[in-house]
Scaffold this motif. Structure first.
Motif, PDB file in Angstrom:
ATOM      1  N   LYS A  91      48.897 -18.868   7.429  1.00 22.97           N
ATOM      2  CA  LYS A  91      49.740 -19.838   8.121  1.00 22.97           C
ATOM      3  C   LYS A  91      48.824 -20.752   8.927  1.00 22.97           C
ATOM      4  O   LYS A  91      48.024 -20.274   9.745  1.00 22.97           O
ATOM      5  CB  LYS A  91      50.750 -19.161   9.050  1.00 22.97           C
ATOM      6  N   SER A  92      48.915 -22.041   8.673  1.00 28.45           N
ATOM      7  CA  SER A  92      48.156 -23.049   9.421  1.00 28.45           C
ATOM      8  C   SER A  92      46.667 -22.749   9.476  1.00 28.45           C
ATOM      9  O   SER A  92      46.025 -22.847  10.530  1.00 28.45           O
ATOM     10  CB  SER A  92      48.715 -23.166  10.847  1.00 28.45           C
ATOM     11  N   GLY A  93      46.107 -22.356   8.308  1.00 33.96           N
ATOM     12  CA  GLY A  93      44.665 -22.162   8.218  1.00 33.96           C
ATOM     13  C   GLY A  93      44.148 -20.854   8.760  1.00 33.96           C
ATOM     14  O   GLY A  93      42.928 -20.642   8.821  1.00 33.96           O
ATOM     15  N   ARG A  94      45.031 -19.949   9.151  1.00 29.88           N
ATOM     16  CA  ARG A  94      44.623 -18.653   9.682  1.00 29.88           C
ATOM     17  C   ARG A  94      45.345 -17.529   8.939  1.00 29.88           C
ATOM     18  O   ARG A  94      46.422 -17.735   8.385  1.00 29.88           O
ATOM     19  CB  ARG A  94      44.950 -18.551  11.172  1.00 29.88           C
ATOM     20  N   ILE A  95      44.733 -16.358   8.960  1.00 32.46           N
ATOM     21  CA  ILE A  95      45.392 -15.187   8.371  1.00 32.46           C
ATOM     22  C   ILE A  95      46.463 -14.706   9.338  1.00 32.46           C
ATOM     23  O   ILE A  95      46.173 -14.355  10.488  1.00 32.46           O
ATOM     24  CB  ILE A  95      44.378 -14.065   8.082  1.00 32.46           C
ATOM     25  N   ALA A  96      47.703 -14.692   8.872  1.00 28.81           N
ATOM     26  CA  ALA A  96      48.826 -14.265   9.707  1.00 28.81           C
ATOM     27  C   ALA A  96      49.169 -12.798   9.472  1.00 28.81           C
ATOM     28  O   ALA A  96      49.534 -12.086  10.411  1.00 28.81           O
ATOM     29  CB  ALA A  96      50.049 -15.137   9.421  1.00 28.81           C
ATOM     30  N   VAL A  97      49.079 -12.358   8.212  1.00 24.62           N
ATOM     31  CA  VAL A  97      49.391 -10.973   7.847  1.00 24.62           C
ATOM     32  C   VAL A  97      48.413 -10.558   6.753  1.00 24.62           C
ATOM     33  O   VAL A  97      48.143 -11.325   5.833  1.00 24.62           O
ATOM     34  CB  VAL A  97      50.841 -10.820   7.319  1.00 24.62           C
ATOM     35  N   GLU A  98      47.876  -9.344   6.850  1.00 22.29           N
ATOM     36  CA  GLU A  98      46.981  -8.842   5.813  1.00 22.29           C
ATOM     37  C   GLU A  98      47.115  -7.333   5.710  1.00 22.29           C
ATOM     38  O   GLU A  98      47.298  -6.637   6.705  1.00 22.29           O
ATOM     39  CB  GLU A  98      45.525  -9.198   6.110  1.00 22.29           C
ATOM     40  N   GLY A  99      47.035  -6.829   4.496  1.00 19.02           N
ATOM     41  CA  GLY A  99      47.056  -5.389   4.291  1.00 19.02           C
ATOM     42  C   GLY A  99      47.362  -5.051   2.851  1.00 19.02           C
ATOM     43  O   GLY A  99      47.425  -5.927   1.981  1.00 19.02           O
ATOM     44  N   SER A 100      47.565  -3.780   2.597  1.00 17.82           N
ATOM     45  CA  SER A 100      47.994  -3.346   1.269  1.00 17.82           C
ATOM     46  C   SER A 100      49.433  -3.786   1.051  1.00 17.82           C
ATOM     47  O   SER A 100      50.130  -4.175   1.994  1.00 17.82           O
ATOM     48  CB  SER A 100      47.903  -1.819   1.160  1.00 17.82           C
ATOM     49  N   ALA A 101      49.882  -3.728  -0.203  1.00 20.79           N
ATOM     50  CA  ALA A 101      51.280  -4.076  -0.491  1.00 20.79           C
ATOM     51  C   ALA A 101      52.217  -3.190   0.333  1.00 20.79           C
ATOM     52  O   ALA A 101      53.221  -3.659   0.877  1.00 20.79           O
ATOM     53  CB  ALA A 101      51.554  -3.914  -1.986  1.00 20.79           C
ATOM     54  N   GLN A 102      51.887  -1.904   0.434  1.00 17.56           N
ATOM     55  CA  GLN A 102      52.697  -0.968   1.205  1.00 17.56           C
ATOM     56  C   GLN A 102      52.793  -1.416   2.665  1.00 17.56           C
ATOM     57  O   GLN A 102      53.877  -1.462   3.256  1.00 17.56           O
ATOM     58  CB  GLN A 102      52.082   0.432   1.129  1.00 17.56           C
ATOM     59  N   GLU A 103      51.644  -1.782   3.247  1.00 13.66           N
ATOM     60  CA  GLU A 103      51.616  -2.175   4.661  1.00 13.66           C
ATOM     61  C   GLU A 103      52.351  -3.483   4.901  1.00 13.66           C
ATOM     62  O   GLU A 103      53.112  -3.615   5.863  1.00 13.66           O
ATOM     63  CB  GLU A 103      50.165  -2.293   5.125  1.00 13.66           C
ATOM     64  N   VAL A 104      52.152  -4.449   4.030  1.00 13.80           N
ATOM     65  CA  VAL A 104      52.751  -5.770   4.224  1.00 13.80           C
ATOM     66  C   VAL A 104      54.262  -5.731   4.041  1.00 13.80           C
ATOM     67  O   VAL A 104      55.022  -6.284   4.850  1.00 13.80           O
ATOM     68  CB  VAL A 104      52.109  -6.801   3.271  1.00 13.80           C
ATOM     69  N   PHE A 105      54.725  -5.049   2.997  1.00 14.30           N
ATOM     70  CA  PHE A 105      56.161  -5.058   2.717  1.00 14.30           C
ATOM     71  C   PHE A 105      56.940  -4.015   3.510  1.00 14.30           C
ATOM     72  O   PHE A 105      58.165  -4.044   3.527  1.00 14.30           O
ATOM     73  CB  PHE A 105      56.403  -4.877   1.219  1.00 14.30           C
ATOM     74  N   MET A 106      56.233  -3.112   4.192  1.00 17.60           N
ATOM     75  CA  MET A 106      56.919  -2.161   5.045  1.00 17.60           C
ATOM     76  C   MET A 106      57.514  -2.858   6.273  1.00 17.60           C
ATOM     77  O   MET A 106      58.477  -2.393   6.867  1.00 17.60           O
ATOM     78  CB  MET A 106      55.954  -1.045   5.493  1.00 17.60           C
ATOM     79  N   GLU A 107      56.915  -4.012   6.633  1.00 20.13           N
ATOM     80  CA  GLU A 107      57.419  -4.776   7.778  1.00 20.13           C
ATOM     81  C   GLU A 107      57.719  -6.213   7.338  1.00 20.13           C
ATOM     82  O   GLU A 107      56.989  -7.149   7.685  1.00 20.13           O
ATOM     83  CB  GLU A 107      56.395  -4.766   8.910  1.00 20.13           C
ATOM     84  N   PRO A 108      58.793  -6.385   6.569  1.00 21.12           N
ATOM     85  CA  PRO A 108      59.094  -7.719   6.021  1.00 21.12           C
ATOM     86  C   PRO A 108      59.371  -8.775   7.073  1.00 21.12           C
ATOM     87  O   PRO A 108      59.203  -9.965   6.817  1.00 21.12           O
ATOM     88  CB  PRO A 108      60.331  -7.459   5.154  1.00 21.12           C
ATOM     89  N   ASP A 109      59.769  -8.351   8.284  1.00 17.91           N
ATOM     90  CA  ASP A 109      60.072  -9.327   9.337  1.00 17.91           C
ATOM     91  C   ASP A 109      58.857 -10.175   9.679  1.00 17.91           C
ATOM     92  O   ASP A 109      58.987 -11.340  10.073  1.00 17.91           O
ATOM     93  CB  ASP A 109      60.577  -8.616  10.598  1.00 17.91           C
ATOM     94  N   LYS A 110      57.649  -9.600   9.528  1.00 19.92           N
ATOM     95  CA  LYS A 110      56.438 -10.365   9.819  1.00 19.92           C
ATOM     96  C   LYS A 110      56.276 -11.530   8.855  1.00 19.92           C
ATOM     97  O   LYS A 110      55.847 -12.617   9.243  1.00 19.92           O
ATOM     98  CB  LYS A 110      55.212  -9.448   9.761  1.00 19.92           C
TER      99      LYS A 110
END
Length: 286
Positions: free
Chosen positions: A218-237
């Motif tokens: 987002k806007s040239g910066r990493i906003a969310v990073e991780g494994s598929a499990q980690e990223v999709f476990m918290e979809p609100d992010k």
């Protein structure tokens, strides 16, 4: 082979009224054999980032190391780096220019000053990897092909360089469902050969199905990073930064909130299989 990015910044048109910071102090590591997906809205910095990985764009500051070679150094062996990193642009079929499919796929290997025997071997190998019949297709003009076939020829031209890291910028954009499935299947096959894949994509369903490492910008910066499990476990992010999540992920979260333990399902098939298992053993809704 790993790719390490440290404190990478890229500024377009610095010192002018049109100055724009496309990448802002980005650091990440993509390990050997990973299938990494880079996601984010248009203008978030995704395409700018991947064009740094084989030196097409020079960093304003920071470093990029590919298998021990810091390609941001002035004396870096860029020829060797570009052999290791293959980049397939969005709509690569628009970059086809030779009169035959054979010549188009052979263009890269020929620039490496390989022997004709080695070039021929690589063209045949690349055709096989993208499911193009060599004998039938070699003398055809690439401009006679369908959109999906043209894209396969363009990808074959990159694979003929035998890169260890394959980068694809929106590889299924503009294709019909059949062409899309064909392209994703050949990317998955290349990954199964032990190659590292970096895919820029807007399709969260594709990301969920194939990627084991997700990087959201987002806007040239990493906003969310991780494994598929980690990223999709918290979809609100993801939703907070304006990205959607796959329908199967939404549904599996909904079921789990109601006490039906489907587990986190990335694809529709995974969700169907999980529900079938639950129903087969008696659904426990809690």
């Amino acid at each position: 082979m790993s790719l390490v990015v440290k404190d990478l910044t890229h500024v377009y048109m610095p010192g002018t009224p049109y100055q724009h910071v496309a990448l802002d102090n980005v650091s990440l590591t993509i390990n050997d054999g990973e299938f990494a997906a880079i996601i984010g809205h248009t203008g978030s910095g995704k395409s700018t980032l991947v064009q740094h990985f084989n030196g097409l764009i020079k960093a304003t500051s920071g470093s990029i190391t590919v298998n021990g070679i810091d390609i941001t150094q002035k004396d870096a062996d860029m020829k060797q780096a570009r052999r290791m990193v293959g980049l397939v642009f969005q709509y690569p079929e628009y970059q086809l220019f030779e009169e035959t499919i054979y010549k188009d796929i052979a263009f890269g290997p020929r620039n490496l000053k390989l022997s004709e025997e080695e070039i021929d071997e690589r063209v045949r190998e690349a055709c096989a990897l993208v499911n193009l019949d060599f004998e039938t297709m070699k003398e055809k003009s690439p401009f006679e092909l369908s959109g999906g076939q043209k894209r396969r020829v363009a990808i074959a031209g990159v694979l003929a360089m035998r890169p260890d890291i394959l980068i694809l910028d929106e590889p299924t954009a503009g294709l019909d469902p059949r062409g899309r499935d064909e392209i994703l299947a050949l990317i998955e096959a290349w990954h199964k050969l032990g190659k590292t894949i970096i895919m820029v994509s807007h399709s969260m369903d594709d990301v969920a199905k194939y990627a084991d490492h997700i990087i959201a910008f987002k806007s040239g910066r990493i906003a969310v990073e991780g494994s598929a499990q980690e990223v999709f476990m918290e979809p609100d992010k993801l939703i907070e930064i304006g990205l959607d999540v796959p329908k199967s992920v939404k549904l599996s979260h909904m079921f789990m909130e109601k006490g039906i333990n489907t587990g986190l399902c990335y694809t529709a098939q995974q969700l169907k299989d999980s529900l079938k298992k639950i129903l087969g053993g008696g659904m426990n809704a809690g």
